[in-house]
Scaffold this active site. Structure first.
Site: not given
Length: 352
Positions: A228, A266, A268
């Site tokens: 992240s 992820s 983001d």
């Protein structure tokens, strides 16, 4: 952690982008913005911390700032984001920490905000907290940082130079299989006949195939995919919350330039706010119809470009300033070491 001297990206020989950085090349080039870290390193297993970002030195709950929020891939959490989305404003500091400390960070922000003079009758507030998972180097189940330790980051917030690398919320983070951390950068942008400052701070903890200013950095450990990143953008340009959201979205262009995998795993996130006094949502302005200056759509593109450039450089600074770190892998319960990026290899790369 090793004690070898680390360097920022520009000191190695790279000069990314077309816009000039501010004097400190940091988010604190935006006047009034303050940053504080609490770095928690203990025994062989605790490598974590918190980083606090304050948009101005007044009572933020009473004098809110316009803000915008963006998500590219939402595998994670960003506390307080729904109210930022709904109201387009920020009323507390932004705190970054590790995944399992999110609740403690909310409580630390609550305590800090309620203790501010003028907030004696406040009974509801929107604590804003971003996180990444530092369990590759930290015993994340150990309950650190504590509420008090996170409060120390808020108390330590100051203007001026920002410490980078394996500090604060970046103490235990990993990026591209290398030691990640906290990084920052800034740009000076001319628009509407004025020069505005835009600054970025990141907590890097993600993967992909690392690219440094368009050049591939090949390393066996640098191809992790998941992880992240939290990106915080500050500017003194008078922007509406709508255009701040658009500005936050452009940060992902800088993220992509570094070779991010943008994978299923992820998280983001990007948050942008304006410190311009003329757009500050003071108590008086919130009680009546108010006029706010607004940099128009047709003039905002240079700020978009600056956000891309500063995000890319902030991420790379988080890597070049981080040190090799020995810690604890919470997933397998074993000692863990994550190497810092090689400055020698980067210097050679800059010469080609």
């Amino acid at each position: 952690m090793t004690n070898i001297k680390r360097l920022r990206l520009r000191d190695i020989g790279f000069h990314p982008g077309a816009y000039e950085p501010g004097p400190l090349n940091a988010i604190t080039d935006v006047m009034g913005v303050a940053v504080g870290h609490a770095t928690v390193v203990e025994a062989d297993c605790i490598r974590t911390g918190a980083t606090a970002i304050l948009p101005h030195d007044g009572n933020l709950f009473q004098d809110k700032v316009p803000a915008g929020f963006a998500v590219l891939n939402g595998f994670g959490k960003f506390a307080g984001s729904t109210q930022v989305e709904e109201l387009g404003e920020l009323e507390t500091p932004v705190v970054l920490t590790n995944t399992l400390a999110t609740g403690r960070a909310i409580e630390a922000v609550n305590r800090w905000t309620l203790a501010q003079p003028g907030n004696e009758k406040v009974v509801s507030l929107n604590a804003v907290v971003g996180e990444t998972n530092d369990s590759r180097l930290n015993d994340i189940r150990a309950g650190r940082p504590t509420i008090d330790e996170i409060g120390a980051a808020l108390a330590a917030a100051k203007t001026g130079a920002v410490e980078e690398g394996a500090v604060g919320a970046g103490t235990g983070t990993v990026a591209f299989g290398l030691k990640g951390g906290i990084g920052t950068s800034s740009r000076l942008v001319k628009a509407a006949g004025e020069v505005f400052t835009l600054g970025v701070l990141v907590q890097s903890n993600y993967g992909g195939r690392l690219t440094v200013c368009g050049r591939a950095y090949e390393a066996p450990a640098a191809h992790d995919r998941d992880g992240s990143i939290v990106i915080v953008i500050a500017t003194d340009a008078p922007l509406s919350s709508r255009n701040l959201k658009r500005l936050a979205e452009r940060a992902f262009g800088g993220l992509a330039r570094t070779g991010a995998a943008l994978s299923n795993g992820s998280g983001d996130y990007a948050l942008a706010f304006s410190t311009a006094a003329a757009v500050r949502r003071t108590k008086a302005r919130r009680a009546a119809i108010a006029d706010y200056p607004d940099l128009p759509n047709d003039l905002i593109s240079p700020l978009f470009e600056a956000a891309i450039e500063a995000t890319e450089e902030a991420i790379l600074n988080s890597l070049t300033m981080a040190r090799t770190t020995h810690g604890f892998n919470a997933a397998n319960g074993k000692p863990s070491t994550v190497e810092a990026i090689s400055l020698e290899r980067l210097r050679a790369l800059s010469e080609h």
